[in-house]
Enzyme design. Structure first.
Site, PDB file in Angstrom:
ATOM      1  N   ALA A   1      16.593  10.924  -3.047  1.00 40.37           N
ATOM      2  CA  ALA A   1      15.434  10.705  -2.172  1.00 40.37           C
ATOM      3  C   ALA A   1      15.345  11.750  -1.066  1.00 40.37           C
ATOM      4  N   ALA A  44      24.265   7.594  -4.830  1.00 38.53           N
ATOM      5  CA  ALA A  44      23.296   7.553  -3.728  1.00 38.53           C
ATOM      6  C   ALA A  44      23.545   6.332  -2.853  1.00 38.53           C
ATOM      7  N   ALA A  45      23.605   6.575  -1.560  1.00 35.14           N
ATOM      8  CA  ALA A  45      23.824   5.482  -0.613  1.00 35.14           C
ATOM      9  C   ALA A  45      23.573   5.995   0.787  1.00 35.14           C
ATOM     10  N   THR A  95      33.819   2.563  -2.275  1.00 41.82           N
ATOM     11  CA  THR A  95      34.692   2.980  -1.178  1.00 41.82           C
ATOM     12  C   THR A  95      35.850   2.007  -0.972  1.00 41.82           C
ATOM     13  N   ASP A  96      36.926   2.520  -0.379  1.00 40.65           N
ATOM     14  CA  ASP A  96      38.062   1.636  -0.043  1.00 40.65           C
ATOM     15  C   ASP A  96      37.716   0.713   1.126  1.00 40.65           C
ATOM     16  N   GLU A  97      36.608   1.010   1.836  1.00 39.66           N
ATOM     17  CA  GLU A  97      36.274   0.197   3.015  1.00 39.66           C
ATOM     18  C   GLU A  97      35.915  -1.241   2.654  1.00 39.66           C
ATOM     19  N   TYR A 154      27.914  -1.099   6.722  1.00 43.64           N
ATOM     20  CA  TYR A 154      28.064  -0.167   5.589  1.00 43.64           C
ATOM     21  C   TYR A 154      28.991  -0.758   4.524  1.00 43.64           C
ATOM     22  N   SER A 155      30.196  -1.165   4.931  1.00 44.81           N
ATOM     23  CA  SER A 155      31.152  -1.624   3.912  1.00 44.81           C
ATOM     24  C   SER A 155      30.689  -2.935   3.268  1.00 44.81           C
ATOM     25  N   LYS A 198      28.242  -1.949   0.622  1.00 46.46           N
ATOM     26  CA  LYS A 198      28.914  -1.387  -0.554  1.00 46.46           C
ATOM     27  C   LYS A 198      29.625  -2.507  -1.323  1.00 46.46           C
ATOM     28  N   LYS A 250      30.392  13.246  10.078  1.00 49.61           N
ATOM     29  CA  LYS A 250      31.679  12.653   9.693  1.00 49.61           C
ATOM     30  C   LYS A 250      32.790  13.406  10.418  1.00 49.61           C
ATOM     31  N   LEU A 251      33.938  12.760  10.619  1.00 48.36           N
ATOM     32  CA  LEU A 251      34.952  13.284  11.538  1.00 48.36           C
ATOM     33  C   LEU A 251      35.326  14.763  11.309  1.00 48.36           C
ATOM     34  N   VAL A 309      36.908  11.316  20.239  1.00 47.81           N
ATOM     35  CA  VAL A 309      37.917  10.547  19.486  1.00 47.81           C
ATOM     36  C   VAL A 309      37.760   9.090  19.902  1.00 47.81           C
ATOM     37  N   ARG A 363      34.592   2.570  18.241  1.00 44.87           N
ATOM     38  CA  ARG A 363      33.546   2.083  17.324  1.00 44.87           C
ATOM     39  C   ARG A 363      33.686   0.558  17.227  1.00 44.87           C
TER      40      ARG A 363
HETATM   41  P1  NAD Z   1      26.007  11.368   1.582  1.00 47.60           P
HETATM   42  O1  NAD Z   1      25.463  10.554   2.712  1.00 47.60           O
HETATM   43  O2  NAD Z   1      26.515  12.729   1.874  1.00 47.60           O
HETATM   44  O3  NAD Z   1      24.889  11.526   0.444  1.00 47.60           O
HETATM   45  C1  NAD Z   1      24.110  10.431   0.019  1.00 47.60           C
HETATM   46  C2  NAD Z   1      23.001  10.968  -0.880  1.00 47.60           C
HETATM   47  O4  NAD Z   1      22.221   9.842  -1.340  1.00 47.60           O
HETATM   48  C3  NAD Z   1      22.034  11.910  -0.163  1.00 47.60           C
HETATM   49  O5  NAD Z   1      21.749  13.032  -0.969  1.00 47.60           O
HETATM   50  C4  NAD Z   1      20.786  11.058   0.042  1.00 47.60           C
HETATM   51  O6  NAD Z   1      19.591  11.830   0.071  1.00 47.60           O
HETATM   52  C5  NAD Z   1      20.835  10.142  -1.165  1.00 47.60           C
HETATM   53  N1  NAD Z   1      20.121   8.879  -0.924  1.00 47.60           N
HETATM   54  C6  NAD Z   1      20.204   8.073   0.158  1.00 47.60           C
HETATM   55  N2  NAD Z   1      19.354   7.028   0.035  1.00 47.60           N
HETATM   56  C7  NAD Z   1      18.738   7.156  -1.167  1.00 47.60           C
HETATM   57  C8  NAD Z   1      17.778   6.400  -1.879  1.00 47.60           C
HETATM   58  N3  NAD Z   1      17.222   5.289  -1.347  1.00 47.60           N
HETATM   59  N4  NAD Z   1      17.389   6.816  -3.102  1.00 47.60           N
HETATM   60  C9  NAD Z   1      17.905   7.960  -3.644  1.00 47.60           C
HETATM   61  N5  NAD Z   1      18.799   8.731  -3.009  1.00 47.60           N
HETATM   62  C10 NAD Z   1      19.228   8.340  -1.783  1.00 47.60           C
HETATM   63  O7  NAD Z   1      27.117  10.455   0.907  1.00 47.60           O
HETATM   64  P2  NAD Z   1      28.556  10.864   0.334  1.00 47.60           P
HETATM   65  O8  NAD Z   1      29.516  10.924   1.453  1.00 47.60           O
HETATM   66  O9  NAD Z   1      28.392  11.992  -0.598  1.00 47.60           O
HETATM   67  O10 NAD Z   1      28.895   9.537  -0.509  1.00 47.60           O
HETATM   68  C11 NAD Z   1      28.423   9.382  -1.835  1.00 47.60           C
HETATM   69  C12 NAD Z   1      28.893   8.041  -2.367  1.00 47.60           C
HETATM   70  O11 NAD Z   1      30.316   7.974  -2.341  1.00 47.60           O
HETATM   71  C13 NAD Z   1      28.408   6.847  -1.554  1.00 47.60           C
HETATM   72  O12 NAD Z   1      28.070   5.820  -2.446  1.00 47.60           O
HETATM   73  C14 NAD Z   1      29.609   6.463  -0.689  1.00 47.60           C
HETATM   74  O13 NAD Z   1      29.587   5.094  -0.411  1.00 47.60           O
HETATM   75  C15 NAD Z   1      30.749   6.843  -1.626  1.00 47.60           C
HETATM   76  N6  NAD Z   1      32.008   7.218  -0.961  1.00 47.60           N
HETATM   77  C16 NAD Z   1      32.014   8.181   0.019  1.00 47.60           C
HETATM   78  C17 NAD Z   1      33.224   8.584   0.581  1.00 47.60           C
HETATM   79  C18 NAD Z   1      33.295   9.649   1.654  1.00 47.60           C
HETATM   80  O14 NAD Z   1      34.361   9.873   2.223  1.00 47.60           O
HETATM   81  N7  NAD Z   1      32.215  10.363   1.934  1.00 47.60           N
HETATM   82  C19 NAD Z   1      34.416   7.973   0.168  1.00 47.60           C
HETATM   83  C20 NAD Z   1      34.359   6.979  -0.827  1.00 47.60           C
HETATM   84  C21 NAD Z   1      33.154   6.621  -1.388  1.00 47.60           C
HETATM   85  O1  DAU Z   2      37.079   5.393   3.469  1.00 47.06           O
HETATM   86  C1  DAU Z   2      35.971   5.895   2.804  1.00 47.06           C
HETATM   87  C2  DAU Z   2      34.815   6.042   3.770  1.00 47.06           C
HETATM   88  O2  DAU Z   2      35.129   7.156   4.611  1.00 47.06           O
HETATM   89  C3  DAU Z   2      33.472   6.251   3.087  1.00 47.06           C
HETATM   90  O3  DAU Z   2      33.158   5.101   2.345  1.00 47.06           O
HETATM   91  C4  DAU Z   2      32.370   6.522   4.117  1.00 47.06           C
HETATM   92  O4  DAU Z   2      31.159   6.826   3.449  1.00 47.06           O
HETATM   93  C5  DAU Z   2      32.778   7.719   4.956  1.00 47.06           C
HETATM   94  O5  DAU Z   2      31.825   7.935   5.964  1.00 47.06           O
HETATM   95  C6  DAU Z   2      34.157   7.477   5.577  1.00 47.06           C
HETATM   96  O6  DAU Z   2      34.093   6.438   6.578  1.00 47.06           O
HETATM   97  P1  DAU Z   2      34.900   6.551   7.966  1.00 47.06           P
HETATM   98  O7  DAU Z   2      34.260   5.666   8.947  1.00 47.06           O
HETATM   99  O8  DAU Z   2      36.367   6.384   7.750  1.00 47.06           O
HETATM  100  O9  DAU Z   2      34.621   8.122   8.286  1.00 47.06           O
HETATM  101  P2  DAU Z   2      34.217   8.871   9.640  1.00 47.06           P
HETATM  102  O10 DAU Z   2      34.322  10.335   9.353  1.00 47.06           O
HETATM  103  O11 DAU Z   2      32.979   8.351  10.231  1.00 47.06           O
HETATM  104  O12 DAU Z   2      35.424   8.486  10.611  1.00 47.06           O
HETATM  105  C7  DAU Z   2      36.777   8.773  10.287  1.00 47.06           C
HETATM  106  C8  DAU Z   2      37.645   8.214  11.398  1.00 47.06           C
HETATM  107  O13 DAU Z   2      37.445   8.999  12.577  1.00 47.06           O
HETATM  108  C9  DAU Z   2      37.312   6.791  11.783  1.00 47.06           C
HETATM  109  O14 DAU Z   2      38.495   6.104  12.139  1.00 47.06           O
HETATM  110  C10 DAU Z   2      36.406   6.938  13.009  1.00 47.06           C
HETATM  111  C11 DAU Z   2      36.927   8.200  13.657  1.00 47.06           C
HETATM  112  N1  DAU Z   2      35.934   9.030  14.358  1.00 47.06           N
HETATM  113  C12 DAU Z   2      34.792   9.377  13.684  1.00 47.06           C
HETATM  114  C13 DAU Z   2      33.838  10.182  14.260  1.00 47.06           C
HETATM  115  C14 DAU Z   2      32.567  10.550  13.529  1.00 47.06           C
HETATM  116  C15 DAU Z   2      36.173   9.496  15.644  1.00 47.06           C
HETATM  117  O15 DAU Z   2      37.231   9.196  16.243  1.00 47.06           O
HETATM  118  N2  DAU Z   2      35.232  10.295  16.219  1.00 47.06           N
HETATM  119  C16 DAU Z   2      34.065  10.648  15.599  1.00 47.06           C
HETATM  120  O16 DAU Z   2      33.231  11.365  16.204  1.00 47.06           O
END
Ligand code: NAD
Ligand code: DAU
Length: 348
Positions: free
Chosen positions: A34, A82-83, A130-132, A155-156, A159, A194-195, A211, A287
């Site tokens: 999307a 997609a999410a 996700t593990d969340e 979010y979690s 999912k 993301k961090l 942090v 958070r």
């Molecule tokens: P991201 O946010 O980088 O990308 C999400 C993509 O989905 C984007 O391209 C967005 O345009 C698309 N999207 C969002 N809403 C949509 C909709 N309604 N229809 C069609 N497309 C849509 O996400 P990511 O970090 O690449 O994560 C991808 C998947 O992996 C997710 O399902 C997430 O839950 C899972 N996941 C992510 C992590 C992580 O660390 N990033 C870890 C474990 C699992």
């Molecule tokens: O565990 C898998 C998940 O990891 C995925 O399902 C999610 O899509 C992905 O976003 C990620 O979630 P987290 O919440 O763990 O990731 P984030 O990068 O947002 O944060 C990582 C850790 O760092 C978390 O404990 C929060 C902290 N944090 C994050 C940000 C953005 C900070 O301390 N400062 C920050 O500015």
């Protein structure tokens, strides 16, 4: 095979599309996305002209758009990524997470069921999660595939709901599904909210590094290419109806990882003393509902599918830091203006 990858313009999705066409060039990959703020077609420059790459601008919240993609591309298999993926955004505005992650997954399952009909078992549906969903750990233990679900953020929870829908479509309609639950990914193309990319970007811009809380929350980090390799393995060899946890046995507290990356950047950029990146660290309000610790027990995928990560943390991180240093324009583009502005600038 005609493979629909949802969210292929996002972080993991783009890495997966590139992985797929490098390793399975005869498969047709249909990227259904999307293009929210998190999607970026620049991630896919390498395959833009690949004869087996297709892009469909489509929204999972609109069933007719999914049906059109299935009809026009004769979709035979799905990998669903997609999410809405960012926890902080889900706290400030949960509605989109419910609509895309839950209703969107439902719409996709229903379309697949309708199209695959009596031949359901011949068509694989890989759901990427996700593990969340397992909630938060204390100082001991790891998440296994039999850990009870206990999601704590919008979010979690969204999912977790999508995982349950996928499970139900297997048990009720005999859909050929596999689900993966992966730990925190890092690597190229990750949106700088993301961090890790936020931290790298803020160091480069001399901005404070926020942090959360005491910085002692723990995450289990995996390089995105290792995740893609694991998804490939599960897609091809996973047993229908099964769940596979994916993780790299690489636990770090947030403050330790922040300090480690700061040191690496100091070395890369020749910074020290008052100019060192660590001086930018800024402890801020925690958070809400912040999960304390995640850790994945990946024994099942390691034993059953012979997957192990190829990258050490040092290798993956150094590749990631180099990528962000070399792609400052990418960071500027994805963080400036709305994505629509950017899309129009790039693609008219
Ligand atoms: P991201 O946010 O980088 O990308 C999400 C993509 O989905 C984007 O391209 C967005 O345009 C698309 N999207 C969002 N809403 C949509 C909709 N309604 N229809 C069609 N497309 C849509 O996400 P990511 O970090 O690449 O994560 C991808 C998947 O992996 C997710 O399902 C997430 O839950 C899972 N996941 C992510 C992590 C992580 O660390 N990033 C870890 C474990 C699992
Ligand atoms: O565990 C898998 C998940 O990891 C995925 O399902 C999610 O899509 C992905 O976003 C990620 O979630 P987290 O919440 O763990 O990731 P984030 O990068 O947002 O944060 C990582 C850790 O760092 C978390 O404990 C929060 C902290 N944090 C994050 C940000 C953005 C900070 O301390 N400062 C920050 O500015």
């Amino acid at each position: 095979m005609n493979l629909l990858i949802t969210g292929g313009a996002g972080f993991i999705g783009a890495n997966l599309v590139l992985h797929w066409l490098r390793n399975h060039p005869d498969d047709v990959v249909i990227n259904f996305d999307a293009m929210t703020y998190a999607g970026n077609l620049e991630n896919l420059q390498e395959v833009k002209t690949h004869q087996n790459y297709r892009f469909v601008l489509g929204d999972l919240r609109k069933p007719l758009e999914i049906e059109k993609a299935f009809t026009e591309h004769n979709v035979e298999a799905v990998i669903h990524l997609a999410a809405e993926s960012h926890v902080d955004r889900s706290i400030h505005g949960p509605a989109e997470f419910i609509e895309t992650n839950i209703t969107g997954t439902f719409n996709l399952l229903e379309t697949a069921r309708k199209f695959w009909g009596a031949e359901m078992s011949a068509h694989r549906f890989l759901h990427v999660s996700t593990d969340e969903v397992y909630g938060s750990l204390g100082s001991e233990g790891k998440f296994s595939e039999s850990t009870a679900y206990a999601p704590n953020s919008p979010y979690s929870a969204s999912k977790a709901a999508s995982d349950h829908l996928v499970r139900a479509w297997h048990h009720t309609y005999k859909m050929n599904v596999v689900t993966t639950n992966c730990s925190n990914n890092y690597g190229p193309f990750q949106f700088p909210e993301k961090l890790l990319p936020l931290l790298i970007n803020n160091c480069l811009q001399n901005l404070p590094i926020p942090v959360y809380g005491d910085g002692k929350n723990i995450r289990d980090w995996l390089f995105v290419e290792d995740h893609c390799e694991a998804l490939d393995r599960v897609f091809h060899q996973g047993v229908s109806g099964e769940v596979y946890n994916i993780g790299g046995a690489n636990e770090w507290s947030n403050i330790d990882i922040v300090r480690f990356v700061c040191k690496e950047l100091d070395r890369e950029l020749g910074r020290s003393g008052d100019d060192s990146c660590e001086k930018l660290i800024n402890f801020v309000t925690d958070r809400p509902g912040h999960d304390r610790r995640y850790a994945i027990d990946a024994e099942k995928i390691e034993t059953a599918l012979k997957w192990t990560p190829r990258y050490s943390f040092e290798q993956g991180l150094s590749k990631t830091i180099r990528w962000y240093l070399d792609h400052q324009d990418w960071v500027k583009n994805v963080t400036s203006g709305t994505y629509q502005d950017y899309y129009e600038r790039q693609y008219g």
